[in-house]
Enzyme design. Structure first.
Site, PDB file in Angstrom:
ATOM      1  N   SER A  22      68.940 -14.822  -7.779  1.00 34.00           N
ATOM      2  CA  SER A  22      69.536 -14.907  -6.448  1.00 34.00           C
ATOM      3  C   SER A  22      71.016 -14.524  -6.492  1.00 34.00           C
ATOM      4  O   SER A  22      71.365 -13.408  -6.878  1.00 34.00           O
ATOM      5  CB  SER A  22      69.326 -16.314  -5.888  1.00 34.00           C
ATOM      6  OG  SER A  22      69.723 -16.365  -4.542  1.00 34.00           O
ATOM      7  N   ARG A  79      69.099 -14.915   1.675  1.00 35.28           N
ATOM      8  CA  ARG A  79      70.109 -15.626   2.475  1.00 35.28           C
ATOM      9  C   ARG A  79      70.865 -14.631   3.346  1.00 35.28           C
ATOM     10  O   ARG A  79      70.898 -13.439   3.054  1.00 35.28           O
ATOM     11  CB  ARG A  79      71.116 -16.329   1.553  1.00 35.28           C
ATOM     12  CG  ARG A  79      70.606 -17.604   0.924  1.00 35.28           C
ATOM     13  CD  ARG A  79      71.706 -18.178   0.029  1.00 35.28           C
ATOM     14  NE  ARG A  79      71.445 -19.550  -0.353  1.00 35.28           N
ATOM     15  CZ  ARG A  79      70.696 -19.894  -1.408  1.00 35.28           C
ATOM     16  NH1 ARG A  79      70.145 -18.946  -2.160  1.00 35.28           N
ATOM     17  NH2 ARG A  79      70.507 -21.169  -1.698  1.00 35.28           N
ATOM     18  N   LYS A  90      63.034 -19.062   2.932  1.00 33.67           N
ATOM     19  CA  LYS A  90      64.159 -18.438   3.615  1.00 33.67           C
ATOM     20  C   LYS A  90      64.050 -16.914   3.477  1.00 33.67           C
ATOM     21  O   LYS A  90      63.584 -16.409   2.453  1.00 33.67           O
ATOM     22  CB  LYS A  90      65.481 -18.965   3.088  1.00 33.67           C
ATOM     23  CG  LYS A  90      65.682 -18.898   1.587  1.00 33.67           C
ATOM     24  CD  LYS A  90      66.970 -19.615   1.217  1.00 33.67           C
ATOM     25  CE  LYS A  90      67.198 -19.621  -0.284  1.00 33.67           C
ATOM     26  NZ  LYS A  90      66.327 -20.555  -0.996  1.00 33.67           N
TER      27      LYS A  90
END
Length: 604
Positions: free
Chosen positions: A157, A319, A430
């Site tokens: 990430s 995100r 998400k």
């Protein structure tokens, strides 16, 4: 800490199994030099497989992400899946990867994904291996869409460039929750010796069990997110300009395609950051959550091209950060809570316009994590839909959303303050791609009413009550200090007593999700699940403020989150902000005690 003899044995065992020339050379050299300190870093402790899977630096030894630990992890995961699914060899698994790579140890996300695929194929399990980099949300989407048993995403990430990770999804399309992590962890321990063909990943290229879902998923995903497109005509006509950055990650192509799917003109891409680069050369941390520093190049491009809104994905595009140019010429970066308020308002408004049946609202839900703003609760109370809070992390929201959907409920939206948004029920995690394009449609719609995102946020707070939040963290590399800090809070005025006040602020309630204590419940037992392996205490104050202190599952941080809510009509923003600032200062001074505990503050 392992003793010298144990370290030597672990290193020797490693050298028998490791076929990667770079990592085995590193270990050989450490053994030859008798470098106990470095051997300790490599072999002192095996990476722990938790609900977030694995996350660690790439390098040699059992403490790091490398070819051998990926093989061992996947062997364990494969055996665990065989035990849980009698039809694993019919349904199979999906594997995706980002663009991370580590030259000195020869590790890369793509290499790890291929080794994982090889492990499953060697056992007769079909593998849907993406042929190119993809956003993380494409993996849970594929699990659900193709009805597979599980999914793996190789990504770290927004972590620093030397890190990598191994994220796991269950058949329901949500991240795993306990007890799966413990079951997988045990299976890894039992399957450490590489299987006969473990290193021969070239075998997969000719296997009938290897499938590439890239083209299908790219088509179907963009078709599915169009169900959240409600203003195509406005999108076609809008003059609003957007800048997008993927921060050297995977997001560029997919956000361009999402804009196309919504009939929006493509956003201007930050040229220095649009292509994947594992070195992340233009940013200190590749994390848009860190604020304006990561967005410097985006602001410059926006000024040049006359764009009012910046959309920023983190490197694996799950995100989203959003910034808007204000009348003053300043840029406002929305917090995760502020964007959560805007998206919650927008998605509910769109739903209401589509659903005129007054009874339908009783089956509508929105979710957020317990450390996120309670703005959705305020909207739900006024509008008549359901709001639920879950523990921190999308694994909880994804699993709860699936349970509700299986009961015939509509879960419109879920969010967490760490800039994570689930805007589309096709992905139970998400998703920064769908969130980016839905934000762009919302902004385009508001522009037709001569309103900015900031003005609409104020309107949301005027209608549902002001919610002001403040969150930050301290860095602490010593687990003993962290443990001591939380022990002190549990034995504040003598044994088993929590603080009654924090500076001038009186404490009116305490919930401790490490021990399961909740002073507000009749039996003093917390309703949300508890976990002894992580620290988390929430304080409610007499002035209506709430503050939570918790440890991070993936980083050496102690985080805090605070919020003050006012009823609709109380618009004294400055007074509320001042009160929250004073509460946070008291929290830091009395509960964190940064000087005494040698804690390092978050730096801008």
């Amino acid at each position: 800490m392992a003793g010298d003899a144990a370290l030597k044995r672990a290193a020797e065992q490693w050298l028998q199994w490791d076929k990667n020339p770079k990592t085995s050379a590193i270990v050989k050299q450490l053994v030859a030099e008798g470098n106990v300190e470095e051997l300790q870093k490599c072999f002192g402790l095996r990476m722990e497989f938790g609900t977030a899977g694995l996350r660690a630096a790439m390098g040699a030894g059992i403490s790091h992400m490398n070819d051998l630990t990926i093989i061992q992890t996947t062997q364990g995961f494969c055996r665990y899946l065989e035990k849980n699914f009698s039809d694993l060899k019919k349904r199979g698994v999906v594997i995706g990867f980002d663009a991370r790579a580590h030259l000195s140890s020869g590790g890369s996300s793509k290499r790890f994904a291929r080794l994982a695929a090889n492990t499953f194929i060697s056992q007769g399990v079909p593998v849907y291996l993406f042929s190119d980099i993809t956003p993380t949300p494409f993996v849970p989407y594929t699990v659900t869409h193709l009805k597979l048993c599980a999914g793996i995403m190789v990504t770290a990430s927004h972590n620093p460039k030397q890190d990598n990770g191994y994220k796991v999804y269950w058949e329901n399309g949500a991240q795993i929750i306990s007890p799966h992590d413990k079951g997988i962890s045990q299976a890894i321990e039992e399957n450490q010796e590489p299987w006969p063909q473990a290193w021969d990943d070239k075998l997969i290229d000719s296997s009938v069990l290897l499938h590439d879902p890239y083209a299908t998923v790219n088509k179907e995903y963009f078709k599915d997110i169009q169900k959240q497109c409600f203003h195509r005509n406005i999108n076609k006509e809008t003059n609003l300009k957007f800048v997008h950055t993927s921060v050297h990650g995977v997001g560029h192509k997919f956000v361009q395609l999402a804009f196309e799917a919504f009939d929006l003109r493509p956003p201007f891409a930050v040229p220095e950051q649009k292509d994947p680069d594992p070195e992340f050369p233009t940013v200190k941390y590749p994390n848009p959550e860190e604020g304006k520093g990561v967005l410097t190049l985006s602001f410059a491009l926006a000024e040049k091209d006359g764009a009012k809104i910046v959309l920023a994905n983190d490197p694996d595009a799950d995100r989203l950060a959003v910034a808007e140019k204000q009348e003053s010429g300043e840029w406002k970066v929305f917090s995760g809570n502020e964007l959560g308020a805007l998206l919650g308002w927008w998605i509910f408004t769109c739903w209401k316009n589509q659903n005129r049946d007054a009874c339908a609202i009783k089956d509508v839900y929105m979710l957020s994590s317990t450390v996120s703003s309670k703005i959705l609760r305020a909207i739900a109370l006024k509008e008549g839909f359901h709001f639920e809070e879950t523990l921190t992390g999308f694994k909880w929201m994804g699993n709860r959303a699936k349970q509700l959907m299986d009961q015939g409920k509509a879960v419109l939206f879920a969010f967490e303050e760490a800039i994570g948004y689930m805007c589309c029920p096709a992905v139970l995690d998400k998703d920064g791609v769908s969130a980016a394009v839905i934000t762009a449609e919302m902004a385009s719609f508001l522009a037709t009413r001569n309103m900015s995102l900031s003005q609409q946020l104020k309107a949301v707070y005027d209608e549902y009550g002001l919610h002001i939040t403040k969150a930050s963290y301290f860095i602490c590399h010593d687990p003993k200090v962290i443990q001591q800090l939380f022990d002190n809070l549990r034995n504040y005025d003598g044994e088993n007593t929590y603080p009654k006040s924090c500076g001038r602020f009186k404490v009116s309630g305490i919930r401790d999700l490490t021990t399961g204590y909740d002073s507000s419940q009749p039996d003093q037992k917390a309703i949300l699940p508890t976990s002894k392996s992580s620290q988390m205490i929430t304080f409610t104050f007499a002035n209506g403020g709430v503050a939570t202190m918790r440890t991070s599952g993936t980083e050496p941080k102690i985080k805090y989150y605070s919020e003050l809510c006012a009823p609709p009509g109380n618009s004294d923003v400055e007074q509320l902000k001042k009160e929250l600032d004073e509460l946070v200062n008291a929290l830091e001074k009395h509960f964190f005690q940064p000087e005494k505990n040698n804690l390092q503050r978050k730096t801008e």
